[in-house]
Structures are given as C-alpha cells and as structure tokens.
Design a protein around this motif. Structure first.
Motif, mmCIF file in Angstrom:
data_model
loop_
_atom_site.group_PDB
_atom_site.id
_atom_site.type_symbol
_atom_site.label_atom_id
_atom_site.label_comp_id
_atom_site.label_asym_id
_atom_site.label_seq_id
_atom_site.Cartn_x
_atom_site.Cartn_y
_atom_site.Cartn_z
ATOM 1 N N HIS A 1 0.854 -1.177 0.000
ATOM 2 C CA HIS A 1 0.000 0.000 0.000
ATOM 3 C C HIS A 1 0.885 1.219 0.000
ATOM 4 C CE1 HIS A 1 -2.089 3.376 1.963
ATOM 5 N NE2 HIS A 1 -3.155 2.933 1.332
ATOM 6 N N ALA B 1 0.938 5.697 -0.212
ATOM 7 C CA ALA B 1 0.116 6.887 0.024
ATOM 8 C C ALA B 1 -0.335 7.559 -1.258
ATOM 9 C CB ALA B 1 0.887 7.875 0.892
ATOM 10 N N GLU C 1 -2.635 3.738 9.045
ATOM 11 C CA GLU C 1 -4.053 4.032 8.858
ATOM 12 C C GLU C 1 -4.962 3.047 9.592
ATOM 13 O OE1 GLU C 1 -1.973 5.864 5.314
ATOM 14 O OE2 GLU C 1 -1.735 4.110 6.602
ATOM 15 N N ASP D 1 -4.118 4.470 13.734
ATOM 16 C CA ASP D 1 -3.978 5.872 14.143
ATOM 17 C C ASP D 1 -5.100 6.700 13.535
ATOM 18 O OD1 ASP D 1 -2.000 8.132 15.206
ATOM 19 O OD2 ASP D 1 -2.695 8.739 13.213
ATOM 20 N N ARG D 2 -5.808 7.463 14.346
ATOM 21 C CA ARG D 2 -6.984 8.176 13.858
ATOM 22 C C ARG D 2 -6.643 9.307 12.882
ATOM 23 N NH1 ARG D 2 -8.956 10.867 19.605
ATOM 24 N NH2 ARG D 2 -7.119 12.178 19.978
ATOM 25 N N ASP D 3 -5.528 9.978 13.075
ATOM 26 C CA ASP D 3 -5.181 11.055 12.149
ATOM 27 C C ASP D 3 -4.718 10.507 10.803
ATOM 28 O OD1 ASP D 3 -5.824 13.189 13.890
ATOM 29 O OD2 ASP D 3 -3.948 12.867 14.978
ATOM 30 N N ALA D 4 -3.972 9.389 10.838
ATOM 31 C CA ALA D 4 -3.616 8.729 9.582
ATOM 32 C C ALA D 4 -4.872 8.214 8.882
ATOM 33 C CB ALA D 4 -2.641 7.582 9.845
ATOM 34 N N ARG D 5 -5.849 7.760 9.663
ATOM 35 C CA ARG D 5 -7.108 7.299 9.081
ATOM 36 C C ARG D 5 -7.855 8.449 8.407
ATOM 37 N NH1 ARG D 5 -10.690 3.172 10.374
ATOM 38 N NH2 ARG D 5 -8.781 1.954 10.629
ATOM 39 N N LEU E 1 -6.348 9.089 5.113
ATOM 40 C CA LEU E 1 -6.756 8.056 4.170
ATOM 41 C C LEU E 1 -8.184 8.296 3.691
ATOM 42 C CD1 LEU E 1 -6.371 5.333 2.714
ATOM 43 C CD2 LEU E 1 -7.162 4.210 4.822
ATOM 44 N N ARG F 1 -8.203 10.843 1.024
ATOM 45 C CA ARG F 1 -7.751 10.299 -0.256
ATOM 46 C C ARG F 1 -8.812 9.411 -0.890
ATOM 47 N NH1 ARG F 1 -3.164 9.161 2.857
ATOM 48 N NH2 ARG F 1 -3.338 6.899 2.533
ATOM 49 N N ASN G 1 -16.638 3.138 12.959
ATOM 50 C CA ASN G 1 -15.349 2.469 13.115
ATOM 51 C C ASN G 1 -15.440 1.407 14.211
ATOM 52 O OD1 ASN G 1 -12.579 2.257 12.480
ATOM 53 N ND2 ASN G 1 -12.008 3.599 14.190
#
Length: 229
Positions: free
Chosen positions: A6, A8, A106, A109-113, A116, A119, A127
């Motif tokens: 995967h 980014a 992702e 982590d909520r901020d990485a999610r 995502l 995107r 969730n």
C-alpha cells in the motif's frame, strides 16, 4: 511470504455525493485491555510468546480466536470477498483466500485514518474494534469480569480514537448487557464522552438477551437516548 503493498499515492474513485461508510474497522494495540485494567484483574487477558509467536492468553488459556493479536500482518482489505460471497467453489479455507499485508498506520492511528479517508473521498465512517470481539464470548460465565474488561477497553478506545473524532470517525465503544445496572452506567459514561453509536453483541449475554423483557431497565434508557443522539 509475499505481502500486498500500500502506498500513500494510490488513487481512489471520486463520487458525486458524500460517502458515509458504516463498516470500517480498527486494529488495537497490545495494551488495549491492560492499560486501565484494575490490578486485581491483572493477567485475565494478556499477550504471551508461544513457540516464537505472540498469542492472546485468556483466563490462562491460549486463544486462537484472533490468530495474530499484534496485527503486524493482517488480511488485505477486500481480499476475503471470494470467501464471503459464495464464489469459493474450490472449498478453500479463509487463510488460503485472503492476501496478507503489513499493517499500515491508517489501521491504528486516527489522524492517519482521516488522511486516508480524504484520499478515498469518504466523509465519515463508523469504526468498529477487532480484538474486542473476544471478550464476551470467553466470559459468558463471569458477568462482573466481562464488564470490568469492557470498561477498561472502552477507556483505551477513548484515549486512542475518541468516540467522535472531528465529526468524521465514529468509533463504537462496547456495551455489555450481562448486568443491567453496569450496562446503563457504561452507556452513560460513553455518551458523556461523545459516543454517537455503540456496539452490542448480537446475541444473549450471561444474563441478558437484548431481545427479551429481561433487559427492560436497559431498553427504555437506550430508546430515550436514541432520540437525542
């Protein structure tokens, strides 16, 4: 073993309307049950090394309910479609069908999610936890211990994800109905911290079938709250 990858810069379909995805999941950290577990319950659920592999130990017994509780390697999202859609004509096992991948931030982590989701052009998600599913099925004979574990888990969940993150990630705390008074107290606790949706086991608990009148003190409270949330 080959792993799916995967990056980014992967692209996703755009939609002409907002998307609310009601079936996202998260993977828990190693201390999801232990960070807030009272000392008198220490060891009730823990991770242990078994022949070089990390396993979940529940009430002193090794559990394979979640084969890899570290979630360092997981099934690639969507790769189980063949297994669940009735197209598994060769009778393959779940593990033979799914494609493994290394976990990415992702998933945890909520901020990485959120990044995502941007995107993927997804506005909001419900969730669901993953590892939490092993609690109730293993403690049907211990309603008090069940609710202690559930509350410890919900505290961890609130720390790491929150129950309403920026109005976009609605993470589901667990409510166990085995002891009605405890269920009501837990419901009030999560609502005070912003919960907009909850997760209730779709079947009887040690003492309460959510479809029966035995849960009557719980049902009016749940119904009344549903109108205000």
């Amino acid at each position: 073993m080959d792993y799916s990858s995967h990056t980014a810069d992967m692209t996703y379909s755009e939609f002409a309307h907002p998307v609310f995805d009601c079936d996202f999941h998260l993977y828990e950290g190693a201390d999801a049950f232990t960070r807030y577990l009272p000392s008198e319950y220490a060891g009730l659920v823990r991770l242990a090394d078994v022949d070089g592999r990390t396993k979940m130990v529940v009430r002193g017994k090794i559990s394979d309910y979640i084969p890899n509780p570290t979630f360092e390697v997981v099934a690639e999202p969507g790769s189980a479609a063949e297994y669940f859609s009735g197209r598994n004509t060769e009778g393959k096992s779940y593990r033979e069908i799914v494609r493994p991948m290394r976990a990415i931030p992702e998933f945890t982590d909520r901020d990485a999610r959120l990044a995502l989701m941007d995107r993927m052009h997804i506005q909001s998600i419900v969730n669901f936890p993953t590892l939490a599913s092993l609690i109730e099925v293993n403690f049907l004979d211990d309603p008090v211990g069940t609710q202690v574990l559930v509350h410890a888990f919900n505290q961890w969940l609130h720390d790491e994800w929150g129950f309403d993150h920026q109005g976009r990630i609605f993470t589901t705390p667990v409510i166990n109905l085995a002891i009605t008074e405890g269920a009501i107290a837990e419901l009030e606790w999560v609502l005070e911290r912003g919960a907009r949706t909850i997760l209730v086991r779709p079947g009887p608990t040690a003492r309460c079938d959510p479809s029966s009148r035995t849960c009557s003190p719980w049902c009016p409270r749940r119904t009344a709250r549903s109108w205000t949330r």
